[in-house]
Design a protein around this motif. Structure first.
Motif, mmCIF file in Angstrom:
data_model
loop_
_atom_site.group_PDB
_atom_site.id
_atom_site.type_symbol
_atom_site.label_atom_id
_atom_site.label_comp_id
_atom_site.label_asym_id
_atom_site.label_seq_id
_atom_site.Cartn_x
_atom_site.Cartn_y
_atom_site.Cartn_z
ATOM 1 N N ILE A 185 0.830 -1.204 0.000
ATOM 2 C CA ILE A 185 0.000 0.000 0.000
ATOM 3 C C ILE A 185 0.866 1.256 0.000
ATOM 4 O O ILE A 185 0.615 2.210 -0.740
ATOM 5 C CB ILE A 185 -0.965 0.021 1.206
ATOM 6 C CG1 ILE A 185 -2.009 -1.078 1.056
ATOM 7 C CG2 ILE A 185 -1.665 1.372 1.303
ATOM 8 C CD1 ILE A 185 -2.980 -1.140 2.219
ATOM 9 N N THR A 186 1.918 1.273 0.833
ATOM 10 C CA THR A 186 2.717 2.498 0.894
ATOM 11 C C THR A 186 3.463 2.730 -0.413
ATOM 12 O O THR A 186 3.750 3.865 -0.788
ATOM 13 C CB THR A 186 3.736 2.463 2.046
ATOM 14 O OG1 THR A 186 4.440 1.231 2.012
ATOM 15 C CG2 THR A 186 3.049 2.586 3.376
ATOM 16 N N ALA A 209 2.193 2.275 -3.205
ATOM 17 C CA ALA A 209 1.252 2.785 -4.187
ATOM 18 C C ALA A 209 1.052 4.286 -4.078
ATOM 19 O O ALA A 209 0.424 4.895 -4.930
ATOM 20 C CB ALA A 209 -0.099 2.079 -4.045
ATOM 21 N N LEU A 210 1.570 4.871 -3.016
ATOM 22 C CA LEU A 210 1.384 6.317 -2.838
ATOM 23 C C LEU A 210 2.053 7.072 -3.970
ATOM 24 O O LEU A 210 3.207 6.854 -4.263
ATOM 25 C CB LEU A 210 1.995 6.773 -1.516
ATOM 26 C CG LEU A 210 1.317 6.358 -0.212
ATOM 27 C CD1 LEU A 210 2.088 6.904 0.961
ATOM 28 C CD2 LEU A 210 -0.105 6.882 -0.171
ATOM 29 N N PRO A 211 1.357 8.027 -4.572
ATOM 30 C CA PRO A 211 2.010 8.836 -5.596
ATOM 31 C C PRO A 211 2.828 9.910 -4.911
ATOM 32 O O PRO A 211 2.814 10.007 -3.700
ATOM 33 C CB PRO A 211 0.825 9.458 -6.338
ATOM 34 C CG PRO A 211 -0.192 9.634 -5.280
ATOM 35 C CD PRO A 211 -0.021 8.482 -4.310
ATOM 36 N N LEU A 229 1.504 9.304 12.044
ATOM 37 C CA LEU A 229 1.042 8.644 10.824
ATOM 38 C C LEU A 229 0.535 9.656 9.820
ATOM 39 O O LEU A 229 0.926 9.653 8.646
ATOM 40 C CB LEU A 229 -0.071 7.660 11.191
ATOM 41 C CG LEU A 229 -0.695 6.933 10.019
ATOM 42 C CD1 LEU A 229 0.321 6.016 9.399
ATOM 43 C CD2 LEU A 229 -1.888 6.125 10.495
ATOM 44 N N LEU A 230 -0.345 10.532 10.275
ATOM 45 C CA LEU A 230 -0.943 11.498 9.360
ATOM 46 C C LEU A 230 0.117 12.387 8.720
ATOM 47 O O LEU A 230 0.090 12.632 7.513
ATOM 48 C CB LEU A 230 -1.985 12.346 10.094
ATOM 49 C CG LEU A 230 -3.245 11.603 10.527
ATOM 50 C CD1 LEU A 230 -4.126 12.489 11.382
ATOM 51 C CD2 LEU A 230 -4.014 11.122 9.322
ATOM 52 N N VAL A 273 2.424 10.329 6.230
ATOM 53 C CA VAL A 273 1.780 10.062 4.946
ATOM 54 C C VAL A 273 1.793 11.323 4.099
ATOM 55 O O VAL A 273 2.104 11.301 2.925
ATOM 56 C CB VAL A 273 0.330 9.568 5.132
ATOM 57 C CG1 VAL A 273 -0.396 9.544 3.800
ATOM 58 C CG2 VAL A 273 0.323 8.187 5.733
ATOM 59 N N ALA A 274 1.486 12.449 4.720
ATOM 60 C CA ALA A 274 1.471 13.703 3.962
ATOM 61 C C ALA A 274 2.858 14.016 3.411
ATOM 62 O O ALA A 274 2.989 14.596 2.347
ATOM 63 C CB ALA A 274 0.979 14.842 4.850
ATOM 64 N N GLN A 275 3.895 13.637 4.153
ATOM 65 C CA GLN A 275 5.242 13.956 3.697
ATOM 66 C C GLN A 275 5.883 12.820 2.916
ATOM 67 O O GLN A 275 7.057 12.903 2.554
ATOM 68 C CB GLN A 275 6.121 14.280 4.906
ATOM 69 C CG GLN A 275 5.734 15.583 5.563
ATOM 70 C CD GLN A 275 6.448 15.761 6.882
ATOM 71 O OE1 GLN A 275 6.658 14.825 7.640
ATOM 72 N NE2 GLN A 275 6.850 16.982 7.163
ATOM 73 N N ARG A 276 5.116 11.758 2.671
ATOM 74 C CA ARG A 276 5.628 10.601 1.919
ATOM 75 C C ARG A 276 6.886 10.022 2.564
ATOM 76 O O ARG A 276 7.758 9.529 1.857
ATOM 77 C CB ARG A 276 5.971 10.981 0.472
ATOM 78 C CG ARG A 276 4.841 11.485 -0.332
ATOM 79 C CD ARG A 276 3.810 10.407 -0.604
ATOM 80 N NE ARG A 276 2.749 10.905 -1.419
ATOM 81 C CZ ARG A 276 1.765 11.669 -1.010
ATOM 82 N NH1 ARG A 276 1.699 12.026 0.248
ATOM 83 N NH2 ARG A 276 0.848 12.087 -1.843
ATOM 84 N N VAL A 311 5.940 5.697 7.750
ATOM 85 C CA VAL A 311 4.561 5.222 7.593
ATOM 86 C C VAL A 311 4.510 3.727 7.838
ATOM 87 O O VAL A 311 3.684 3.231 8.616
ATOM 88 C CB VAL A 311 4.030 5.520 6.173
ATOM 89 C CG1 VAL A 311 2.668 4.887 5.978
ATOM 90 C CG2 VAL A 311 3.947 7.004 5.937
ATOM 91 N N VAL A 361 2.449 2.047 11.001
ATOM 92 C CA VAL A 361 1.333 1.127 10.767
ATOM 93 C C VAL A 361 1.653 -0.242 11.335
ATOM 94 O O VAL A 361 0.806 -0.892 11.955
ATOM 95 C CB VAL A 361 1.020 1.033 9.264
ATOM 96 C CG1 VAL A 361 -0.053 -0.005 9.027
ATOM 97 C CG2 VAL A 361 0.583 2.371 8.735
#
Lengths: 270, 325, 524
Positions: free
Chosen positions: B28-29, B31-33, B272-273, B276-279, B284, B288
């Motif tokens: 999943i991580t 897959a983050l663009p 976490l938040l 994720v915002a900072q990739r 992350v 998780v």
């Protein structure tokens, strides 16, 4: 008492549903058009609940919020049941390694909070009502799977199923004719509870900015936007909070009422 | 022998679940663009500098290699390094785990403090108005969004009365008084909502006990309802309660993430938040992994505790694969 | 052209810290009497010679957009200089609250008539936190270091390009030669470009600092705060606080609540101006309202088919009631601007009358441009309070003229990737807080993709003009060009809304640069 619970739940849910349906066709004012001259009016006429920081009628936004709530609930609960119930039934009927695999997978999915899924989806696709619905739906699958499985196991152990199997009915036949009808009430109760949880989850996701984007109103993002006016216009925070609480209460009462009404024995499995 | 076998099997299941979860997390991580290298270089990244940074950070290796190397690292306690700050992920997570643990721990304890007495009273007095009142209060408490409750508490106790700080966190070692003050409102928020949810379970668990023979026997011999309930009920209700607590953990974690956001607590949720915002992918993945580990561990512990409380009952329940939700 | 600096000096003093403090205090009293500017940039307003208190004096500042590191040369985030500029690192010259250049590390400077040679006379008292003097060699070393740095942030690289050479004539005299005249260069040197680093420092700049300012970097707790400690060896007026903490809030409401409850002392810039009434009690809070260099720009992607047409851009501009937007979104705070200049810029003129709010005319213009049946545009904004609220307002008003603007809120890293780097957008909203940044429109690769050669030549001509007056006039022309050509839509200028507890004073009304200047702030 039980009856009062059921009735109260039905009334509240009906309120939400009717508001939502009406909102599809009509709202007193445009729910997204900014009217700077009408900013932050208190309750009165014609804006029954007042206006928000953009001058938009709060009542109209609440109505659209009800529509969103219904859509989110239906899609996420629908998704969760369509995927979760067959899996649970399979696990309950077949037992053995199928059971293990399904339940362990359910445990893994269950360990991922809905917020995490929503965060990741929002990061990939941008936040939207759709990503929120999918995230909530996926996160609720294990709950439906477990209920279906437990119910299926109970039904499988019952006399008439044993008789049916003995007389040669196929697995599918048993599933369709015996298991499904018997667990349907349980699923119904779970759906009602799931609906309530979906509403709360969507509100939390909206609050964190991971659900419906501007300018479309949801009760959750109305609450978020009202925070800056807590000191100057506190009523703004009251209406959406009240709406969420009443809707959640309604679905919970409905679920409990249904559960108590259907069959006291079945309470053990839900 | 039987029990040992079951414990072993349960541990095996736990390990496989963890493995499956780790694979899911990794995929999943990925897959983050958006690109860590891009974020690091900021607004002046050129394609060449981005490519070079990706090479430096090992992001250009095949996926399977990256996964195995991450997994291998975890097994020896090395969760990798944050792409952004270069610090080891575990070092970044450690203080966060502490904060979230305090919040969740005290929150759960608080919820029990609320739910146990209230649930018992609700069970005992279920046909009279105190019982109705408690059930009604529980329903209302469950229906209130946790962040709304938090915001209202901040408004009243921090902004108006100025009794408590509005948000933020002070570590225990730095200033115990401030540490406690900063935790009061968040814990109360979480405990209230969780407590409301628990009341119903406690109530129904005790109602079951009230219908049991041993209770009726005790009552017929002259024990007061309270004594009979406490003597027999707690042990038997414990199984359902433990199950519920285990199942609640996932929802408590969700509540904790939201509460951390409202109160600006530097816990796993806010980590976490922002990661994720900072990739910041490794952060992350690590965060998780910890959250998932906690939930899987608790459910394994729940299963183990069945064996302690009542091996017979455990046999029945585990045949059902653990209680249904 | 010469600039004469202040006459009063700070003397390097004695042995014990008490002696230093006493002398500094008496100097403060003296400087309050002399009507000249103070080299270290300390404000002379309200200097009270209070005796040094025993308890550690701390200042807690609430801010937003946490900096990723402490290295401003490799990370362009504005929140880094907000903490470091003038506080930890100093520059040769400093910009004061009226936008004028004042001495800091340099006491005086001369500019040759051809505007190619700058001679700086350094203050001999200036030294780094390590004790080493900030001498000419240090300044030259800095310039050479930047020139040799291939990974330097692009914007800084462009600003540095005009420097041809730097030479130390003696211990306190530095000569910097430019390869063409540049009006902007000296101002750039008052900001991030000019931060002078101790050449002896070889550590990782991302996590440690080596400056000459009144504070040193103490710690950064990711996701929480940055802590500065007083530089006990500071060469000018000592720091007023022993420790300053910048705490970062993602939620503006949490930020407000933190000040309300007393947890924080200062909100560096209010992100939810609707909450201003929350701080109305003047016995508890002081509200400072001034200007910044931040222009909230509704960026238009000039590569987008529809937006390449002037009539469309004009229509969009006229569709938005910018005053109502400012009043609704930012509670009436912040000046209205008509182009890429703010009221404190020397070339500022009020251009808000260009393409005023007129929805009927906007509709007509759209029709003329061939979009009578409507137009769909993507409005992609970063998740920052002014941006998301403005987006909602803009989309609603564009809808009124038949333009459908679909709003997408992107996390900042994604916004940087897709909008800023790849220009994958039609409309976007972001605040540009760097001072004097109209030159960005001259760069066709910048995310607006505004490749207008006439503007570029106007800008270049103004920058290399023969005199300051000519430069200002030239920039004025360039700024007007941007407004007439609708290069972007300027929504409003971000106000400087600083809220503090009532015992804190010295906050400058305007924030003319990127720094949150601690040197003037005191607490009673």
């Amino acid at each position: 008492m039980k009856k009062a619970q059921l009735v109260a739940g039905l009334v509240l849910v009906a309120l939400v549903v009717i508001t939502a349906i009406v909102a599809v066709f009509w709202t007193p004012f445009d729910p997204i058009r900014v009217v700077p001259s009408q900013r932050l009016l208190g309750p009165g006429w014609p804006h029954v609940l007042g206006t928000d920081g953009f001058g938009i009628d709060i009542a109209s936004r609440l109505m659209i919020g009800a529509r969103t709530v219904l859509v989110v609930g239906i899609i996420s609960v629908g998704l969760a049941s369509i995927v979760g119930v067959p899996l649970g039934m399979l696990a309950g009927q077949l037992g053995g390694w199928v059971d293990e695999v399904v339940m362990r997978s359910a445990d893994i999915v269950y360990a991922f909070p809905a917020i995490l899924l929503a965060t990741l989806l929002a990061a990939v696709y941008g936040s939207s009502t759709l990503t929120a619905m999918i995230a909530i739906g996926v996160a609720t699958i294990p709950a439906f799977a477990r209920v279906a499985r437990a119910g299926a196991k109970q039904v499988m152990a019952s006399d008439f199923v044993l008789a049916a199997r003995a007389s040669g009915t196929s697995r599918w036949g048993v599933a369709g004719r015996h298991v499904l009808p018997n667990i349907a009430p349980l699923i119904g109760v779970q759906a009602s509870v799931g609906f309530a949880m979906a509403i709360l989850a969507e509100a939390a996701l909206s609050y964190l900015g991971l659900a419906t984007p501007r300018p479309n109103p949801t009760w959750g993002n109305m609450l978020r936007d009202s925070q800056q006016f807590l000191v100057t216009a506190p009523l703004q925070a009251l209406w959406p909070g009240l709406a969420i609480a009443l809707a959640v209460l309604g679905f919970n009462l409905l679920g409990d009422g249904l559960r108590d009404y259907l069959d006291p024995r079945l309470r053990e499995v839900s | 022998m039987h029990v040992a076998g079951r414990i072993g099997r349960r541990l095996g299941v736990f390990a496989i679940s963890l493995l499956g979860a780790s694979l899911l997390i990794f995929l999943i991580t990925k897959a983050l663009p958006g690109d860590v290298a891009q974020v690091l270089l900021g607004t002046d990244a050129t394609p060449e500098s981005v490519a070079e940074l990706r090479r430096e950070l090992g992001l250009d290796r095949p996926l399977i290699v990256q996964y195995l190397s991450w997994l291998g690292g975890i097994l020896v306690g090395d969760f990798g390094h944050s792409h952004l700050s270069g610090q080891p992920v575990l070092a970044l997570l450690a203080p966060r785990i502490a904060v979230t643990s305090w919040l969740v721990g005290f929150g759960m304890i608080g919820s029990l403090i609320i739910a146990l007495p209230a649930g018992m009273v609700a069970a005992l007095k279920r046909r009279s108005w105190p019982g109705f009142a408690i059930s009604a209060a529980a329903q209302v408490g469950m229906a209130i969004p946790v962040f709304w409750g938090g915001i209202l508490l901040v408004l009243v106790f921090a902004v108006w009365l100025r009794w408590l700080p509005a948000n933020g966190y002070v570590s225990l070692t730095k200033d115990p008084g401030q540490w406690a003050a900063h935790l009061v409102l968040p814990v109360v928020t979480l405990a209230a909502v969780q407590g409301a949810i628990l009341i119903r379970y406690v109530r129904s668990a005790f109602i079951e006990v009230l219908n049991e023979d041993y209770y009726r026997t005790a009552r017929s011999v002259g024990w007061t309802p309270m004594r009979a309930l406490l003597r027999h009920g707690v042990r038997n209700a414990a199984i359902s309660l433990v199950t519920v607590l285990g199942l609640q953990l996932a929802s408590v974690l969700v509540g904790a993430i939201v509460v951390e956001s409202v109160f600006n607590l530097p816990g796993l949720g806010s980590m976490l938040l922002s990661a994720v915002a900072q990739r910041d992918l490794l952060v992350v993945q690590g965060t998780v992994m910890f959250l998932v580990l906690a939930v899987l561990l608790i459910s394994a512990l729940v299963d183990f505790s069945y064996l302690l409380i009542d091996p017979r009952q455990a046999a029945v329940d585990s045949a059902d694969g653990g209680a249904a939700s | 052209m010469t600039y004469v600096a202040a006459e009063s000096r700070r003397s390097r003093t004695g042995i014990s810290k008490v002696l230093v403090a006493m002398l500094a205090m008496s100097m403060m009293v003296l400087s309050a009497c002399t009507p000249t500017a103070v080299p270290s940039g300390t404000a002379t307003t309200g200097d009270t010679s209070a005796p040094a208190p025993e308890a550690p004096r701390t200042l807690k500042i609430a801010a937003t957009l946490e900096p990723a590191s402490m290295d401003p040369w490799h990370n362009p985030a504005a929140s880094i200089p907000q903490v470091l500029l003038y506080n930890v690192y100093e520059t040769l010259v400093k910009v004061d609250s009226s936008g004028l250049l004042k001495p800091l590390l340099a006491q005086a400077w001369e500019i040759s008539d051809d505007r190619l040679t700058y001679t700086f006379h350094l203050n001999p008292a200036a030294k780094f936190a390590s004790g080493a003097a900030v001498d000419a060699a240090a300044v030259v070393a800095n310039i050479n270091r930047l020139k040799a740095d291939t990974k330097l942030v692009d914007a800084l690289g462009l600003q540095l390009a005009v420097v041809a050479s730097a030479e130390a004539l003696d211990a306190t005299k530095v000569v910097i030669k430019l390869n063409k005249p540049s009006f902007m260069w000296l101002y750039d040197m008052s900001s991030t470009l000019g931060m002078i680093l101790d050449p002896a420092e070889t550590g990782d700049l991302a996590t440690s600092t080596a400056g000459s300012g009144p504070y040193v970097f103490k710690a950064q707790n990711r996701g929480q705060n940055v802590i500065l400690a007083a530089n006990t060896a500071y060469w000018a007026n000592p720091a007023r606080f022993d420790e300053v903490t910048f705490t970062y809030f993602t939620d503006p409401n949490a930020e407000n609540a933190a000040l309300s409850s007393g947890d924080q002392d200062v909100i560096s810039n209010l992100q939810a101006p609707d909450a201003l009434p929350q701080f109305a009690d003047t016995s508890q809070f002081t509200t400072t309202s001034g200007t910044t260099n931040g222009e909230v720009v509704l960026g238009l992607n000039h590569e987008s088919k529809a937006l390449a047409k002037l009539k469309v851009r004009q229509a969009l501009t006229m569709a938005i009631d910018r005053q109502a937007l400012r009043d609704t979104v930012w509670n009436g705070q912040g000046a209205l601007i008509g182009s890429m200049a703010v009221p404190t810029d020397p070339w500022y003129e009020d251009l808000t009358g260009t393409n005023p709010y007129d929805p009927e005319k906007a509709k007509a213009l759209l029709k003329q441009a061939g979009y009578e049946s409507g137009l769909t545009l993507r409005l992609r904004v970063p998740v920052i309070p002014y941006a998301v609220k403005s987006a909602q307002f803009v989309a609603s008003q564009l809808r009124d003229i038949g333009v459908k603007a679909t709003i997408e809120e992107l996390e900042f890293s994604r916004w940087i990737d897709e909008v800023y780097t790849k220009a994958d957008y039609d409309l976007t909203i972001v605040a540009h807080v760097e001072p004097r940044d109209l030159g960005k429109f001259a760069d066709p690769k910048y995310y607006w993709r505004y490749g207008d050669p006439e503007f570029a030549s106007l800008y270049a001509a103004a920058d290399s003009a023969a005199s300051d007056e000519q430069a200002v006039a030239g920039f004025k022309q360039a700024v007007k060009y941007l407004a007439d050509d609708c290069a972007a839509i300027w929504l409003f200028s971000l106000p400087n809304l600083v809220i503090t507890k009532s015992n804190i004073s010295g906050v400058s009304t305007n924030a003319p640069g990127l720094s949150f200047d601690l040197t003037s702030i005191t607490s009673r």
